[in-house]
Scaffold this active site. Structure first.
Site, PDB file in Angstrom:
ATOM      1  N   ALA A  84       0.770  -1.317  -0.054  1.00 43.38           N
ATOM      2  CA  ALA A  84       0.066   0.042   0.046  1.00 43.38           C
ATOM      3  C   ALA A  84       0.753   1.166  -0.040  1.00 43.38           C
ATOM      4  O   ALA A  84       0.398   2.396  -0.317  1.00 43.38           O
ATOM      5  CB  ALA A  84      -0.858   0.068   1.159  1.00 43.38           C
ATOM      6  N   LYS A  85       2.215   1.158   0.237  1.00 47.16           N
ATOM      7  CA  LYS A  85       3.142   2.207   0.080  1.00 47.16           C
ATOM      8  C   LYS A  85       2.559   3.324   0.973  1.00 47.16           C
ATOM      9  O   LYS A  85       2.632   4.620   0.483  1.00 47.16           O
ATOM     10  CB  LYS A  85       3.597   2.575  -1.339  1.00 47.16           C
ATOM     11  CG  LYS A  85       4.213   1.359  -1.938  1.00 47.16           C
ATOM     12  CD  LYS A  85       4.701   1.795  -3.247  1.00 47.16           C
ATOM     13  CE  LYS A  85       5.466   0.731  -3.993  1.00 47.16           C
ATOM     14  NZ  LYS A  85       4.285  -0.503  -4.189  1.00 47.16           N
ATOM     15  N   ARG A  86       2.147   3.144   2.436  1.00 44.57           N
ATOM     16  CA  ARG A  86       1.675   4.286   2.873  1.00 44.57           C
ATOM     17  C   ARG A  86       2.793   5.063   3.582  1.00 44.57           C
ATOM     18  O   ARG A  86       3.752   4.851   3.749  1.00 44.57           O
ATOM     19  CB  ARG A  86       0.795   3.606   4.054  1.00 44.57           C
ATOM     20  CG  ARG A  86      -0.531   3.026   3.834  1.00 44.57           C
ATOM     21  CD  ARG A  86      -1.350   3.543   2.760  1.00 44.57           C
ATOM     22  NE  ARG A  86      -2.501   2.774   2.640  1.00 44.57           N
ATOM     23  CZ  ARG A  86      -3.568   3.085   1.751  1.00 44.57           C
ATOM     24  NH1 ARG A  86      -2.964   4.078   0.519  1.00 44.57           N
ATOM     25  NH2 ARG A  86      -4.540   2.484   1.617  1.00 44.57           N
TER      26      ARG A  86
END
Ligand code: OMP
Length: 253
Positions: A84-86
């Protein structure tokens, strides 16, 4: 059975999945179920990227949830990384963490380091989960920022790697890095990265060379391949190919 090193990317694109799935109420889920059934004997992990599900609204998110539950029902030891590359201020990040680890019940996720430690911290209370922080990415534009020289002569990506290794030692051993297989720098990083969990995308469609991974494979290293497996005529054959290749490489050491 040795589950090897292969992490299969579940990135379903409705324009590319076979027509026979399109008549289902939820084609993404039916396609994923097919891919999982075909490949599970070769998979150490699956990595759905949330973009491919969010793009289809509630139907997409339902497909994602069912996919994670299905993998876990078949084999709870298979790791599911929800990519999700938050990265956001702490308060917001804490809600991302709840979504990924408590609602979707993923075993790991990906995070951007750009906003610094307070954007990472909310994820650290889930000590049984992996977090993979973007270190050196696989895309051509990684040069834009990651290769900027910092005041002590190191590249920015090297500073990120050093910091993540420090956090791994200080907080818990599930803290790791994303390192793209398209980078020749991998060879020089091998020693430094020993013992650090690694998610390595870029093999297959992005043309990362599998041989560059020699000497880097270990228990908490996940080599991700998505499109080259899921859209092949035989996902099973392709998954077996990568499974065997990675084991071959590991045995060379
Ligand atoms: P394929 O190129 O189809 O194998 O997919 C690669 C997957 O890994 C995609 O889900 C990407 O979003 C992801 N990825 C990269 O390709 N490069 C990176 O540097 C980081 C990631 C990632 O964090 O997984």
């Amino acid at each position: 059975m040795n589950k090897g090193f292969l992490c299969i990317g579940l990135d379903p694109d409705i324009k590319r999945i076979p027509d026979r799935f399109l008549k289902d109420i939820n084609p993404l889920w039916e396609f994923n179920k097919y891919i999982i059934d075909e490949t599970i004997e070769y998979a150490k992990a699956y990595k759905p990227n949330i973009a491919f599900y969010e793009a289809y609204g509630s139907n997409g998110l339902e497909a994602l949830k069912k996919t994670i539950e299905y993998v876990k029902k078949i084999d709870k030891n298979i790791t599911v990384i929800l990519d999700a590359k938050r990265g956001d201020i702490g308060n917001t990040a804490s809600f991302y963490a709840v979504s990924i680890f408590e609602d979707f019940k993923a075993d790991g996720t990906t995070l951007s380091p750009y906003m610094g430690f307070d954007s990472i911290e909310p994820f650290l209370k889930y000590k049984d989960k992996y977090i993979f922080i973007l270190g050196l990415t696989s895309n051509p534009s990684n040069k834009d920022f990651q290769f900027i020289r910092t005041e002590d002569g190191k590249f920015l990506y090297e500073k990120v790697i050093d910091k993540v290794i420090e956090w791994n030692k200080k907080y818990y051993n599930g803290i790791g890095l994303v390192i793209g297989a398209t980078n020749k720098e991998i060879s020089e990083l091998k020693n430094k990265l020993k013992g650090i969990p690694l998610l390595i995308p870029g093999i297959g469609t992005q043309k990362g060379e599998i041989d560059i991974l020699k000497g880097i494979l270990s228990d908490n290293v996940f080599i991700n391949v998505a499109r080259d497996i899921i859209y092949s005529n035989s996902p099973k054959t392709k998954a077996k190919f990568y499974f065997d290749e990675l084991n071959r490489l590991n045995n060379l050491i």
